[in-house]
Motif scaffolding. Structure first.
Motif, PDB file in Angstrom:
ATOM      1  N   LEU A 158      11.285 -16.058   5.355  1.00  0.00           N
ATOM      2  CA  LEU A 158      12.637 -16.163   5.913  1.00  0.00           C
ATOM      3  C   LEU A 158      12.986 -15.015   6.857  1.00  0.00           C
ATOM      4  CD1 LEU A 158      14.521 -17.176   2.628  1.00  0.00           C
ATOM      5  CD2 LEU A 158      13.532 -18.687   4.364  1.00  0.00           C
ATOM      6  N   TRP A 159      12.556 -13.827   6.522  1.00  0.00           N
ATOM      7  CA  TRP A 159      12.837 -12.653   7.336  1.00  0.00           C
ATOM      8  C   TRP A 159      11.768 -11.605   7.065  1.00  0.00           C
ATOM      9  CZ3 TRP A 159      13.236  -8.486   4.184  1.00  0.00           C
ATOM     10  CH2 TRP A 159      13.662  -8.704   2.875  1.00  0.00           C
ATOM     11  N   GLN A 160      11.703 -10.616   7.925  1.00  0.00           N
ATOM     12  CA  GLN A 160      10.638  -9.610   7.797  1.00  0.00           C
ATOM     13  C   GLN A 160      10.982  -8.364   8.609  1.00  0.00           C
ATOM     14  OE1 GLN A 160       6.499 -10.999   8.240  1.00  0.00           O
ATOM     15  NE2 GLN A 160       6.165  -9.364   9.740  1.00  0.00           N
ATOM     16  N   TYR A 161      10.563  -7.219   8.112  1.00  0.00           N
ATOM     17  CA  TYR A 161      10.585  -6.001   8.925  1.00  0.00           C
ATOM     18  C   TYR A 161       9.386  -5.146   8.560  1.00  0.00           C
ATOM     19  CZ  TYR A 161      12.660  -3.408   4.943  1.00  0.00           C
ATOM     20  OH  TYR A 161      12.905  -2.830   3.727  1.00  0.00           O
ATOM     21  N   ASN A 162       8.955  -4.327   9.491  1.00  0.00           N
ATOM     22  CA  ASN A 162       7.767  -3.489   9.313  1.00  0.00           C
ATOM     23  C   ASN A 162       8.153  -2.018   9.350  1.00  0.00           C
ATOM     24  OD1 ASN A 162       6.621  -5.991   9.552  1.00  0.00           O
ATOM     25  ND2 ASN A 162       5.552  -5.595  11.463  1.00  0.00           N
ATOM     26  N   GLY A 163       7.370  -1.215   8.662  1.00  0.00           N
ATOM     27  CA  GLY A 163       7.579   0.225   8.669  1.00  0.00           C
ATOM     28  C   GLY A 163       6.270   0.949   8.458  1.00  0.00           C
ATOM     29  N   THR A 164       6.255   2.225   8.819  1.00  0.00           N
ATOM     30  CA  THR A 164       5.050   3.035   8.623  1.00  0.00           C
ATOM     31  C   THR A 164       4.978   3.505   7.177  1.00  0.00           C
ATOM     32  OG1 THR A 164       5.153   3.787  10.909  1.00  0.00           O
ATOM     33  CG2 THR A 164       3.804   5.077   9.390  1.00  0.00           C
ATOM     34  N   ALA A 165       3.831   3.333   6.556  1.00  0.00           N
ATOM     35  CA  ALA A 165       3.662   3.735   5.167  1.00  0.00           C
ATOM     36  C   ALA A 165       3.684   5.256   5.032  1.00  0.00           C
ATOM     37  CB  ALA A 165       2.351   3.180   4.618  1.00  0.00           C
ATOM     38  N   VAL A 166       4.208   5.751   3.935  1.00  0.00           N
ATOM     39  CA  VAL A 166       4.225   7.189   3.630  1.00  0.00           C
ATOM     40  C   VAL A 166       3.204   7.442   2.533  1.00  0.00           C
ATOM     41  CG1 VAL A 166       5.614   9.103   2.793  1.00  0.00           C
ATOM     42  CG2 VAL A 166       6.648   7.347   4.253  1.00  0.00           C
ATOM     43  N   PRO A 167       2.255   8.335   2.737  1.00  0.00           N
ATOM     44  CA  PRO A 167       1.231   8.595   1.719  1.00  0.00           C
ATOM     45  C   PRO A 167       1.842   9.130   0.430  1.00  0.00           C
ATOM     46  CG  PRO A 167       0.601   9.530   3.836  1.00  0.00           C
ATOM     47  CD  PRO A 167       2.031   9.111   3.951  1.00  0.00           C
ATOM     48  N   ILE A 168       1.246   8.759  -0.693  1.00  0.00           N
ATOM     49  CA  ILE A 168       1.686   9.265  -2.008  1.00  0.00           C
ATOM     50  C   ILE A 168       0.833  10.499  -2.353  1.00  0.00           C
ATOM     51  CG2 ILE A 168       1.826   8.750  -4.469  1.00  0.00           C
ATOM     52  CD1 ILE A 168       2.249   5.839  -3.736  1.00  0.00           C
ATOM     53  N   ASN A 169       1.478  11.555  -2.729  1.00  0.00           N
ATOM     54  CA  ASN A 169       0.789  12.781  -3.119  1.00  0.00           C
ATOM     55  C   ASN A 169       0.562  12.782  -4.622  1.00  0.00           C
ATOM     56  OD1 ASN A 169       0.756  13.890  -0.461  1.00  0.00           O
ATOM     57  ND2 ASN A 169       2.912  14.491  -0.711  1.00  0.00           N
ATOM     58  N   TYR A 170      -0.621  12.329  -5.033  1.00  0.00           N
ATOM     59  CA  TYR A 170      -0.946  12.318  -6.447  1.00  0.00           C
ATOM     60  C   TYR A 170      -1.239  13.749  -6.922  1.00  0.00           C
ATOM     61  CZ  TYR A 170      -1.387   7.279  -5.885  1.00  0.00           C
ATOM     62  OH  TYR A 170      -1.147   5.951  -5.621  1.00  0.00           O
ATOM     63  N   PRO A 171      -0.938  14.096  -8.166  1.00  0.00           N
ATOM     64  CA  PRO A 171      -1.096  15.474  -8.656  1.00  0.00           C
ATOM     65  C   PRO A 171      -2.548  15.941  -8.718  1.00  0.00           C
ATOM     66  CG  PRO A 171      -0.508  14.018 -10.472  1.00  0.00           C
ATOM     67  CD  PRO A 171      -0.338  13.225  -9.208  1.00  0.00           C
ATOM     68  N   ASN A 172      -3.497  14.999  -8.845  1.00  0.00           N
ATOM     69  CA  ASN A 172      -4.911  15.394  -8.957  1.00  0.00           C
ATOM     70  C   ASN A 172      -5.752  14.686  -7.922  1.00  0.00           C
ATOM     71  OD1 ASN A 172      -4.494  17.027 -11.318  1.00  0.00           O
ATOM     72  ND2 ASN A 172      -4.311  15.129 -12.488  1.00  0.00           N
TER      73      ASN A 172
END
Length: 209
Positions: A195-209
């Motif tokens: 029905l609808w859509q938008y795009n964005g740049t992914a932000v990396p996840i900083n895992y602790p290890n």
């Protein structure tokens, strides 16, 4: 004395009345019992009816089972689990993808093999999260039901040489027909409309290890 002389007679009359009422009550119960049994009995014709046959409307448990079916479908898509995905559809299922918002047009996949093969498209994204927004389920018979539901999908596409990792957020509508076979609800027809859509740049996840 008159009072004491009346007591035995009154007791005798009450006993007779009570016995008569009890007999009348048993007679009424006997006369209604066959009708009750007939109304609740399941005929051999009904027992032999095919799984797709007509029947009275289902129960709240049926609606709960169908909502569980919707959730399992989204789980199978997110995990790309073809084994689970296959169990959610009838062998003669028809899946229409990329239909217009009104449910028309789209690409039709007919038969269980074509429907399951459509899950290969999930390989285009690395991760996804599908969430049910709302659902309207109508149990139309003992073995039939329809559904109209909405969901949101977050699809994470990997980075390419020309673009960073991208998140696509999409609103989806599903129009369904379900059947109950061998006590299990499955999808016989599904129309998938973005029905609808938008795009964005992914932000990396900083895992602790």
């Amino acid at each position: 004395m008159p009072t004491t002389d009346f007591v035995p007679e009154r007791r005798r009359m009450l006993t007779m009345l009570g016995t008569g009422a009890a007999v009348a009550g048993l007679g009424a119960l006997a006369s209604t019992a066959p009708a009750t049994a007939a109304s609740t009995a399941v005929s051999s014709e009904e027992l032999s009816t095919a799984s797709y046959g007509p029947g009275p409307a289902g129960s709240a448990e049926d609606e709960l089972a169908i909502n569980r079916l919707l959730e399992t479908y989204l789980f199978a898509v997110d995990t790309k689990d073809k084994t689970v995905f296959r169990t959610l559809f009838t062998d003669d299922a028809v899946l229409t993808v990329m239909a217009h918002p009104d449910g028309t047009a789209g690409i039709v996949k007919s038969g269980i093999e074509a429907v399951v093969a459509n899950l290969d498209g999930a390989a285009a994204w690395g991760y996804s999260t599908h969430v049910t927004a709302n659902a309207l389920v109508r149990v139309t018979g003992r073995y039939t039901a329809t559904g109209d539901s909405h969901a949101t999908a977050q699809l994470v596409y990997p980075a390419t040489a020309t673009a960073p990792e991208t998140v696509v957020v999409r609103g989806i509508r599903y129009r369904d027909e379900y059947v109950k076979s061998a006590g299990v609800w499955k999808i016989r027809k599904r129309v998938f409309s973005p029905l609808w859509q938008y795009n964005g740049t992914a932000v990396p996840i900083n895992y602790p290890n």
